[in-house]
Design a protein around this motif. Structure first.
Motif, PDB file in Angstrom:
ATOM      1  N   GLY A 125       0.791  -1.227   0.000  1.00 42.95           N
ATOM      2  CA  GLY A 125       0.000   0.000   0.000  1.00 42.95           C
ATOM      3  C   GLY A 125       0.819   1.270   0.000  1.00 42.95           C
ATOM      4  O   GLY A 125       0.396   2.281  -0.567  1.00 42.95           O
ATOM      5  N   LYS A 126       1.987   1.259   0.622  1.00 41.17           N
ATOM      6  CA  LYS A 126       2.776   2.490   0.678  1.00 41.17           C
ATOM      7  C   LYS A 126       3.304   2.897  -0.694  1.00 41.17           C
ATOM      8  O   LYS A 126       3.712   4.042  -0.881  1.00 41.17           O
ATOM      9  CB  LYS A 126       3.937   2.322   1.645  1.00 41.17           C
ATOM     10  N   PHE A 127       3.281   1.979  -1.655  1.00 39.47           N
ATOM     11  CA  PHE A 127       3.764   2.301  -2.991  1.00 39.47           C
ATOM     12  C   PHE A 127       2.668   2.878  -3.890  1.00 39.47           C
ATOM     13  O   PHE A 127       2.954   3.723  -4.735  1.00 39.47           O
ATOM     14  CB  PHE A 127       4.363   1.057  -3.654  1.00 39.47           C
ATOM     15  N   PHE A 128       1.416   2.423  -3.732  1.00 40.09           N
ATOM     16  CA  PHE A 128       0.371   2.883  -4.643  1.00 40.09           C
ATOM     17  C   PHE A 128      -0.778   3.601  -3.935  1.00 40.09           C
ATOM     18  O   PHE A 128      -1.567   4.289  -4.591  1.00 40.09           O
ATOM     19  CB  PHE A 128      -0.205   1.702  -5.441  1.00 40.09           C
ATOM     20  N   LEU A 129      -0.910   3.463  -2.620  1.00 40.65           N
ATOM     21  CA  LEU A 129      -2.037   4.065  -1.919  1.00 40.65           C
ATOM     22  C   LEU A 129      -1.623   5.241  -1.049  1.00 40.65           C
ATOM     23  O   LEU A 129      -2.341   6.254  -0.983  1.00 40.65           O
ATOM     24  CB  LEU A 129      -2.731   3.001  -1.056  1.00 40.65           C
ATOM     25  N   LEU A 130      -0.490   5.143  -0.378  1.00 40.32           N
ATOM     26  CA  LEU A 130      -0.022   6.212   0.498  1.00 40.32           C
ATOM     27  C   LEU A 130       0.146   7.546  -0.231  1.00 40.32           C
ATOM     28  O   LEU A 130      -0.283   8.583   0.284  1.00 40.32           O
ATOM     29  CB  LEU A 130       1.293   5.795   1.159  1.00 40.32           C
ATOM     30  N   PRO A 131       0.720   7.586  -1.432  1.00 40.84           N
ATOM     31  CA  PRO A 131       0.847   8.885  -2.116  1.00 40.84           C
ATOM     32  C   PRO A 131      -0.487   9.522  -2.480  1.00 40.84           C
ATOM     33  O   PRO A 131      -0.558  10.731  -2.695  1.00 40.84           O
ATOM     34  CB  PRO A 131       1.651   8.548  -3.377  1.00 40.84           C
ATOM     35  N   ILE A 132      -1.555   8.716  -2.543  1.00 40.98           N
ATOM     36  CA  ILE A 132      -2.852   9.242  -2.964  1.00 40.98           C
ATOM     37  C   ILE A 132      -3.659   9.763  -1.786  1.00 40.98           C
ATOM     38  O   ILE A 132      -4.213  10.866  -1.827  1.00 40.98           O
ATOM     39  CB  ILE A 132      -3.645   8.168  -3.728  1.00 40.98           C
ATOM     40  N   ILE A 133      -3.746   8.991  -0.702  1.00 43.82           N
ATOM     41  CA  ILE A 133      -4.629   9.349   0.410  1.00 43.82           C
ATOM     42  C   ILE A 133      -3.891  10.002   1.570  1.00 43.82           C
ATOM     43  O   ILE A 133      -4.537  10.497   2.500  1.00 43.82           O
ATOM     44  CB  ILE A 133      -5.400   8.113   0.914  1.00 43.82           C
ATOM     45  N   GLY A 134      -2.574  10.005   1.569  1.00 42.47           N
ATOM     46  CA  GLY A 134      -1.822  10.661   2.630  1.00 42.47           C
ATOM     47  C   GLY A 134      -1.531   9.743   3.804  1.00 42.47           C
ATOM     48  O   GLY A 134      -2.146   8.682   3.969  1.00 42.47           O
ATOM     49  N   ALA A 135      -0.588  10.178   4.643  1.00 49.99           N
ATOM     50  CA  ALA A 135      -0.092   9.318   5.719  1.00 49.99           C
ATOM     51  C   ALA A 135      -1.132   9.087   6.810  1.00 49.99           C
ATOM     52  O   ALA A 135      -1.245   7.978   7.342  1.00 49.99           O
ATOM     53  CB  ALA A 135       1.169   9.929   6.316  1.00 49.99           C
ATOM     54  N   THR A 136      -1.917  10.121   7.155  1.00 51.28           N
ATOM     55  CA  THR A 136      -2.872   9.970   8.263  1.00 51.28           C
ATOM     56  C   THR A 136      -3.955   8.952   7.934  1.00 51.28           C
ATOM     57  O   THR A 136      -4.202   8.002   8.694  1.00 51.28           O
ATOM     58  CB  THR A 136      -3.511  11.319   8.599  1.00 51.28           C
ATOM     59  N   LEU A 137      -4.611   9.130   6.801  1.00 39.97           N
ATOM     60  CA  LEU A 137      -5.664   8.197   6.413  1.00 39.97           C
ATOM     61  C   LEU A 137      -5.099   6.812   6.135  1.00 39.97           C
ATOM     62  O   LEU A 137      -5.721   5.801   6.470  1.00 39.97           O
ATOM     63  CB  LEU A 137      -6.397   8.734   5.175  1.00 39.97           C
ATOM     64  N   PHE A 138      -3.922   6.760   5.550  1.00 42.76           N
ATOM     65  CA  PHE A 138      -3.298   5.467   5.283  1.00 42.76           C
ATOM     66  C   PHE A 138      -2.973   4.741   6.585  1.00 42.76           C
ATOM     67  O   PHE A 138      -3.120   3.514   6.674  1.00 42.76           O
ATOM     68  CB  PHE A 138      -2.028   5.653   4.453  1.00 42.76           C
ATOM     69  N   GLY A 139      -2.531   5.468   7.600  1.00 42.49           N
ATOM     70  CA  GLY A 139      -2.251   4.854   8.890  1.00 42.49           C
ATOM     71  C   GLY A 139      -3.489   4.254   9.520  1.00 42.49           C
ATOM     72  O   GLY A 139      -3.477   3.128  10.013  1.00 42.49           O
ATOM     73  N   TRP A 140      -4.606   5.021   9.525  1.00 47.45           N
ATOM     74  CA  TRP A 140      -5.853   4.496  10.075  1.00 47.45           C
ATOM     75  C   TRP A 140      -6.368   3.309   9.263  1.00 47.45           C
ATOM     76  O   TRP A 140      -6.882   2.332   9.825  1.00 47.45           O
ATOM     77  CB  TRP A 140      -6.913   5.599  10.113  1.00 47.45           C
TER      78      TRP A 140
END
Length: 383
Positions: free
Chosen positions: A190-205
């Protein structure tokens, strides 16, 4: 010819040369001996501390060289080999840094770093590439061949392919697998294709929620996998017809499918390779990671090895099940309807599983295995 040197001149020159040699030797000794250097530069009355020894404890080192606590950090570094003493809880409370190991694909280094190298240098890039290749291959096959089947008109006569219990077992396992696969993909890639899109906060949750769902869906997947195996194992036993199916690739590249029984050889490969073999590895390693197997110490080394095994088996299972999901949805007409309603048309059965259809027509297998529900007394009286 006489030289203007007297004996006194010769004695003076010899004394000067001896002084130079003595001073040079003293400088060389000072350069090679730190204690001598300290004594030479120290003021009068100064006593140099004792040189440190390799086998000193930290208490002795504090006396011999205050501030030099090398024995302490040496003990921390080697605590994976010889445990120390600490107030931390757990079975590894005396191991602050793991011992040196070399896993396949890693250098000889501490166990934690070796695990990180295997995960980041092998499992993540090559596992992601395998899943990407599988999706791309299925997409190319679909656009080149289209969905299989549909060449024979329906007869209107239905055959029960899956009972209520079989469909319940399959869908329970399929839903649990989907939760595990989606959450695993997001946590791993996810950190390769999702983290850049939704940001660190939402990705963490999101990853936290998916990790929790992953841990709860794992035991459900394990139980449903056992039920699926016991339910379908009889019809997935190998027969002599399977070799013909495999040799001709099921007829996917020809104009006619190879006759097969209730489950063809491709489905049996998924059953034995994915459900049984890889399923057992994924479930076993997952139960270790969930700390649900009694009697294990659950050390960091055990968890690291279990994670590597779990990740590799899970990626292989997902790649194998992608083909199964494709054939059950887009790849074959009315295949999804069979698992949704439990019934298929006679034309579908003859086209895709001809030997199974022949056994039904011969009376060896009942066309209707589920007994229809009896009408209520009031309904029966009206008719």
């Amino acid at each position: 010819m006489q030289y203007p040197f007297t004996r006194s001149w010769v004695k003076a020159a010899a004394g000067l040369g001896m002084a130079v040699l003595l001073s040079t030797g003293a400088l060389a000794q000072t350069a090679t001996d730190p204690a001598a250097a300290a004594a030479a530069s120290a003021p009068a009355g100064f006593v140099a501390p004792a040189l440190p020894q390799a086998d000193e404890s930290n208490a002795l080192r504090a006396k011999s060289q205050p501030g030099n606590n090398a024995p302490f950090w040496r003990g921390v570094r080697e605590s994976g080999v010889e445990k120390g003493i600490s107030n931390l809880p757990g079975v590894e409370k005396g191991v602050l840094i793991q011992e040196f190991v070399q896993y396949p694909g890693s250098r000889l280094t501490t166990a934690g770093e070796a695990w990180r190298q295997v995960r980041n240098n092998w499992i993540i890039p090559y596992g992601g590439a395998l899943l990407g290749i599988a999706v791309l291959a299925l997409a190319l096959f679909y656009f080149a061949k289209g969905p299989m089947g549909g060449h024979t008109p329906d007869t209107g006569r239905k055959i029960e392919r899956f009972t209520y219990f079989e469909r319940a077992a399959h869908w329970s396992n399929a839903i649990a697998f989907s939760v595990l696969a989606i959450s695993g993909i997001v946590m791993a890639f996810g950190k390769f294709f999702l983290l850049p899109i939704i940001g660190a906060t939402l990705f963490g949750w999101l990853t936290y929620a998916l990790k929790t769902a992953h841990n709860f869906a794992g035991p459900l997947f394990a139980v449903s996998l056992i039920i699926v195996f016991l339910t379908f194992v009889r019809d997935n036993l190998p027969t002599r017809h399977d070799w013909t199916w495999l040799r001709r690739a099921g007829g996917m590249f020809g104009g006619h499918e190879v006759p097969s029984e209730r489950f063809n050889a491709g489905e049996k490969v998924v059953f034995w390779g994915g459900v049984f073999f890889l399923g057992a590895i994924v479930v076993g390693s997952g139960l270790v990671l969930d700390m649900l197997i009694p009697g294990l110490l659950y050390t960091r080394g055990d968890m690291q090895i279990a994670h590597m095994i779990h990740a590799v088996a899970a990626v292989l299972m997902m790649a194998l099940f992608l083909g199964h999901i494709y054939m059950g949805t887009l790849g074959m007409k009315d295949a999804y309807k069979a698992m949704k309603t439990g019934y298929v048309d006679e034309a579908w059965a003859r086209e895709h599983h001809e030997l199974w259809f022949d056994d039904i027509k011969a009376g060896k297998i009942p066309a209707q295995r589920t007994q229809p529900a009896k009408p209520a007394d009031g309904v029966a009286a009206q008719h």
